[in-house]
Every structure is written in C-alpha cells, then in structure tokens.
Design an enzyme around this catalytic site. Structure first.
Site, PDB file in Angstrom:
ATOM      1  N   ASP A 114       0.867  -1.189   0.000  1.00 55.58           N
ATOM      2  CA  ASP A 114       0.000   0.000   0.000  1.00 55.58           C
ATOM      3  C   ASP A 114       0.903   1.239   0.000  1.00 55.58           C
ATOM      4  O   ASP A 114       2.093   1.151   0.303  1.00 55.58           O
ATOM      5  CB  ASP A 114      -0.881   0.025   1.257  1.00 55.58           C
ATOM      6  CG  ASP A 114      -2.172   0.821   1.068  1.00 55.58           C
ATOM      7  OD1 ASP A 114      -3.259   0.205   1.023  1.00 55.58           O
ATOM      8  OD2 ASP A 114      -2.103   2.069   0.969  1.00 55.58           O
ATOM      9  N   ASP A 166       3.598   2.012  -4.719  1.00 52.37           N
ATOM     10  CA  ASP A 166       2.634   2.749  -5.545  1.00 52.37           C
ATOM     11  C   ASP A 166       2.300   1.842  -6.725  1.00 52.37           C
ATOM     12  O   ASP A 166       3.165   1.584  -7.576  1.00 52.37           O
ATOM     13  CB  ASP A 166       3.261   4.069  -6.020  1.00 52.37           C
ATOM     14  CG  ASP A 166       2.332   4.841  -6.939  1.00 52.37           C
ATOM     15  OD1 ASP A 166       1.249   4.313  -7.305  1.00 52.37           O
ATOM     16  OD2 ASP A 166       2.686   5.981  -7.311  1.00 52.37           O
ATOM     17  N   TYR A 177     -14.168   6.602 -13.652  1.00 51.30           N
ATOM     18  CA  TYR A 177     -14.119   5.437 -12.755  1.00 51.30           C
ATOM     19  C   TYR A 177     -14.774   4.228 -13.437  1.00 51.30           C
ATOM     20  O   TYR A 177     -14.222   3.127 -13.440  1.00 51.30           O
ATOM     21  CB  TYR A 177     -14.833   5.753 -11.429  1.00 51.30           C
ATOM     22  CG  TYR A 177     -14.786   4.618 -10.429  1.00 51.30           C
ATOM     23  CD1 TYR A 177     -13.624   4.340  -9.715  1.00 51.30           C
ATOM     24  CD2 TYR A 177     -15.901   3.807 -10.198  1.00 51.30           C
ATOM     25  CE1 TYR A 177     -13.569   3.300  -8.798  1.00 51.30           C
ATOM     26  CE2 TYR A 177     -15.854   2.770  -9.284  1.00 51.30           C
ATOM     27  CZ  TYR A 177     -14.688   2.514  -8.584  1.00 51.30           C
ATOM     28  OH  TYR A 177     -14.638   1.471  -7.680  1.00 51.30           O
ATOM     29  N   ILE A 183     -20.061  -1.131  -0.616  1.00 56.50           N
ATOM     30  CA  ILE A 183     -19.375  -1.792   0.495  1.00 56.50           C
ATOM     31  C   ILE A 183     -18.863  -0.741   1.476  1.00 56.50           C
ATOM     32  O   ILE A 183     -18.273   0.272   1.056  1.00 56.50           O
ATOM     33  CB  ILE A 183     -18.168  -2.628  -0.021  1.00 56.50           C
ATOM     34  CG1 ILE A 183     -18.553  -3.461  -1.263  1.00 56.50           C
ATOM     35  CG2 ILE A 183     -17.600  -3.504   1.089  1.00 56.50           C
ATOM     36  CD1 ILE A 183     -19.587  -4.522  -1.066  1.00 56.50           C
ATOM     37  N   THR A 195     -16.324   0.760   3.562  1.00 48.01           N
ATOM     38  CA  THR A 195     -14.860   0.771   3.726  1.00 48.01           C
ATOM     39  C   THR A 195     -14.442   2.240   3.907  1.00 48.01           C
ATOM     40  O   THR A 195     -15.272   3.137   3.728  1.00 48.01           O
ATOM     41  CB  THR A 195     -14.139   0.223   2.469  1.00 48.01           C
ATOM     42  OG1 THR A 195     -14.346   1.164   1.403  1.00 48.01           O
ATOM     43  CG2 THR A 195     -14.624  -1.153   2.056  1.00 48.01           C
TER      44      THR A 195
HETATM   45  N1  LIG Z   1     -16.035   0.386  -1.341  1.00 55.16           N
HETATM   46  C1  LIG Z   1     -16.836   0.160  -2.358  1.00 55.16           C
HETATM   47  O1  LIG Z   1     -18.077   0.343  -2.256  1.00 55.16           O
HETATM   48  C2  LIG Z   1     -16.281  -0.358  -3.674  1.00 55.16           C
HETATM   49  C3  LIG Z   1     -17.195  -0.781  -4.649  1.00 55.16           C
HETATM   50  C4  LIG Z   1     -16.718  -1.300  -5.831  1.00 55.16           C
HETATM   51  C5  LIG Z   1     -15.360  -1.443  -6.054  1.00 55.16           C
HETATM   52  N2  LIG Z   1     -14.489  -1.027  -5.108  1.00 55.16           N
HETATM   53  C6  LIG Z   1     -13.064  -1.234  -5.392  1.00 55.16           C
HETATM   54  O2  LIG Z   1     -12.514  -2.074  -4.412  1.00 55.16           O
HETATM   55  C7  LIG Z   1     -11.115  -1.791  -4.227  1.00 55.16           C
HETATM   56  C8  LIG Z   1     -10.841  -1.564  -2.757  1.00 55.16           C
HETATM   57  O3  LIG Z   1     -11.624  -0.471  -2.329  1.00 55.16           O
HETATM   58  P1  LIG Z   1     -11.896  -0.097  -0.809  1.00 55.16           P
HETATM   59  O4  LIG Z   1     -13.318   0.288  -0.730  1.00 55.16           O
HETATM   60  O5  LIG Z   1     -11.348  -1.116   0.105  1.00 55.16           O
HETATM   61  O6  LIG Z   1     -11.047   1.256  -0.776  1.00 55.16           O
HETATM   62  P2  LIG Z   1     -10.109   1.892   0.358  1.00 55.16           P
HETATM   63  O7  LIG Z   1      -9.920   3.312  -0.037  1.00 55.16           O
HETATM   64  O8  LIG Z   1     -10.678   1.602   1.695  1.00 55.16           O
HETATM   65  O9  LIG Z   1      -8.766   1.072   0.171  1.00 55.16           O
HETATM   66  C9  LIG Z   1      -7.971   1.234  -0.980  1.00 55.16           C
HETATM   67  C10 LIG Z   1      -6.513   1.135  -0.582  1.00 55.16           C
HETATM   68  O10 LIG Z   1      -5.735   1.350  -1.754  1.00 55.16           O
HETATM   69  C11 LIG Z   1      -4.634   2.162  -1.409  1.00 55.16           C
HETATM   70  N3  LIG Z   1      -4.152   2.893  -2.567  1.00 55.16           N
HETATM   71  C12 LIG Z   1      -4.709   3.942  -3.207  1.00 55.16           C
HETATM   72  N4  LIG Z   1      -3.915   4.346  -4.212  1.00 55.16           N
HETATM   73  C13 LIG Z   1      -2.828   3.542  -4.222  1.00 55.16           C
HETATM   74  C14 LIG Z   1      -1.659   3.459  -5.002  1.00 55.16           C
HETATM   75  N5  LIG Z   1      -1.431   4.311  -6.007  1.00 55.16           N
HETATM   76  N6  LIG Z   1      -0.757   2.481  -4.731  1.00 55.16           N
HETATM   77  C15 LIG Z   1      -0.975   1.620  -3.711  1.00 55.16           C
HETATM   78  N7  LIG Z   1      -2.060   1.649  -2.922  1.00 55.16           N
HETATM   79  C16 LIG Z   1      -2.970   2.609  -3.174  1.00 55.16           C
HETATM   80  C17 LIG Z   1      -5.154   3.120  -0.328  1.00 55.16           C
HETATM   81  O11 LIG Z   1      -4.097   3.644   0.453  1.00 55.16           O
HETATM   82  C18 LIG Z   1      -6.104   2.211   0.447  1.00 55.16           C
HETATM   83  O12 LIG Z   1      -5.465   1.584   1.551  1.00 55.16           O
HETATM   84  C19 LIG Z   1     -10.827  -0.587  -5.122  1.00 55.16           C
HETATM   85  O13 LIG Z   1     -10.255  -1.024  -6.342  1.00 55.16           O
HETATM   86  C20 LIG Z   1     -12.207   0.015  -5.358  1.00 55.16           C
HETATM   87  O14 LIG Z   1     -12.277   0.742  -6.566  1.00 55.16           O
HETATM   88  C21 LIG Z   1     -14.899  -0.483  -3.923  1.00 55.16           C
END
Ligand SMILES: NC(=O)c1ccc[n+]([C@@H]2O[C@H](COP(=O)([O-])OP(=O)(O)OC[C@H]3O[C@@H](n4cnc5c(N)ncnc54)[C@H](O)[C@@H]3O)[C@@H](O)[C@H]2O)c1
Length: 250
Positions: free
Chosen positions: A37, A63, A155, A188, A190
């Site tokens: 991360d 990254d 997105y 979700i 988060t």
């Molecule tokens: N939460 C939702 O409702 C939802 C729905 C559909 C899809 N998603 C997808 O699920 C995945 C996880 O989402 P989440 O809700 O757990 O999000 P989150 O923001 O809680 O976690 C994402 C993590 O990715 C890390 N991150 C961001 N940019 C980064 C980079 N350039 N390099 C390395 N790490 C990086 C952040 O620091 C964070 O810890 C994502 O791909 C998101 O698009 C989320």
C-alpha cells in the site's frame, strides 16, 4: 488444513478496507501474504495483526501505478518466498467528479491507479506463475465495471477496462494453468465510502438500490477472493463475480 495452505499471495491496497480483509482471511487460511500500500504505517499494523493471529505476512510500501515499485515488490517476494501463487489487484481510487468537470490529469490519475496497476501487476507476476506451474489472479473491478450507473465516467471506464483485461488474461494464460477472474463489489462499507454512507439519507438511498437489505462489508468481498484464489475454483477462469447484494441482478 487451510484453504490456501502454503500459497504465496500478493495483495495490493491492503492497509485498510477490502485489501486488509482479503489479507487477513488469506493468512488465516494458510497463505503467506505479501501486502502492499502507499500508507506504510497502517500497512505495518495489518502485518502485526496477521502475525499476532499466527499468520505470516510482510509489507511493502508500493505505488501500484509505478513500474519500478512493481519490479521491486515482485523481486523481494521471490527473494523471500521463491514463488507467487496468488495476485489480488485490489488497490484503487474513486472519483465522483461530474464528467464535464473532469480534467485530463484526473482521468490519467484514475486510469493509472485503477488500470495501469493491474497491467503492471500481471506483467511482473505472470512470468513467476508460469515458472511455478500456475496461479490465480483476482482483479477487483466494481459494479461500475458492469453497468453505466456509477455517476462517474472515468471510474466506470477504468473498472470496465479491468473487467476486460481480466478476460484477455484468462484466455491468453489458461495454457499455463493461470486463472484470472474479476470481482465486482457493490456498495461496500470501507474507508473509501465512509463519507458517502455517513449521511443517513445517502446511506438509505444506496441501501435501497441493493435487493439484500444491507450494505456490504469488506469481509463479504474477502470470501469471494479466497474462493477464486483457492484450488476450489480450479476450473473457473475469465468470470466476473458480482458481490453486490443483488444489485446487478435488477
Ligand atoms: N467500497 C466500495 O463500495 C467499492 C465498490 C466497488 C469497487 N471497489 C473497489 O474495491 C477496491 C478496494 O476499495 P476499498 O473500498 O477497500 O477502498 P479503500 O480506499 O478503503 O482502500 C484502498 C486502498 O488502496 C490504497 N491505494 C490507493 N492508491 C494507491 C496506489 N497508487 N498504490 C498503492 N495503494 C494505493 C489506499 O491507500 C487504500 O489503503 C478498489 O479497487 C475500489 O475501486 C470499492
């Protein structure tokens, strides 16, 4: 006996949210997890949580949009464990900026973190999976990769690209016993969505879009990741798995 005993898994974006839930569950089921991360402090807390629970984990600041970072993370994983069985491309960002207010810079940022990341992860990991006799890639897309209704063009485009890159990978690398599947989370709870769901009216609206009467949890997604990562799904490749409380069925 764990469901992914002795497998080595890389999980990106594992400092919180779904990535953390994926890492905890994979470790509980016997995998050695390499978690990455941008947020190093939080990531190291997850490493501690896993090791306190008797699991094995190491963490790297990473990254996912950087090719140099991918080369380093994969090299260090191979140096430590000698193989990679599972890749979970989870890290991602959302951007709800209305379409006409988007800029080329914002578009490119979304594409590099959500799509180039998956391309790079696969590019650096697949040679080691081929060398190891196979593997499982799980790419986290979204219901936004299945429908046009997310309210954010870039997105949605990025998650659609992840869906199709996954299918192309599944077809191209099946002969090496490498499987690639995408997961499509619904709404979700988060850190990504915390502000969106804080407002009670907004929360109720999002819930009303989902047939099952609740929002999703990171652990709901982790169960799908575990199944697709494990040998239980050994004849499943190229599929898209919505974990969305029925959103996509409507
Ligand atoms: N939460 C939702 O409702 C939802 C729905 C559909 C899809 N998603 C997808 O699920 C995945 C996880 O989402 P989440 O809700 O757990 O999000 P989150 O923001 O809680 O976690 C994402 C993590 O990715 C890390 N991150 C961001 N940019 C980064 C980079 N350039 N390099 C390395 N790490 C990086 C952040 O620091 C964070 O810890 C994502 O791909 C998101 O698009 C989320």
């Amino acid at each position: 006996m764990g469901r992914v005993d002795n497998k080595v898994a890389i999980v990106t974006g594992a400092a919180g949210g779904m990535g953390k839930a994926d890492a905890l569950l994979l470790a509980r089921e016997g995998a050695k997890v390499v978690i990455t991360d941008l947020q190093l402090d939080k990531l190291l807390e997850v490493v501690s949580e896993i090791t306190e629970q008797g699991g094995e984990a190491i963490g790297f600041q990473h990254d996912v949009a950087s090719e140099d970072d991918w080369a380093r993370v994969v090299d260090e994983t191979i140096a430590k464990y000698g193989k990679i069985d599972i890749l979970v491309n989870n890290a991602g960002i959302s951007d709800a900026t209305p379409f006409l207010d988007q800029t080329v810079e914002r578009w490119e940022r979304t594409m590099s973190i959500n799509v180039t990341s998956v391309f790079l992860g696969q590019k650096y990991v697949i040679p080691h999976m081929i060398g190891g006799g196979g593997g499982s890639i799980v790419n986290i897309s979204s219901i936004a990769g299945l429908t046009g209704g997310s309210g954010s063009g870039p997105y949605t485009a990025s998650k659609g690209a992840v869906r199709m890159l996954t299918k192309a990978t599944a077809v191209d690398y099946a002969r090496y016993n490498i499987r690639a599947n995408s997961i499509h989370p619904g709404y979700i709870e988060t850190p990504m969505t915390i502000d969106m769901f804080k407002d009670e009216k907004m929360r109720q609206w999002f819930q009303s879009q989902t047939p099952l009467p609740r929002l999703g949890k990171a652990e709901d997604i982790a169960q799908g990741v575990l199944f697709l990562a494990s040998d239980e799904s050994s004849y499943i490749t190229g599929v898209e798995l919505p974990i969305d409380g029925g959103y996509y069925a409507k």
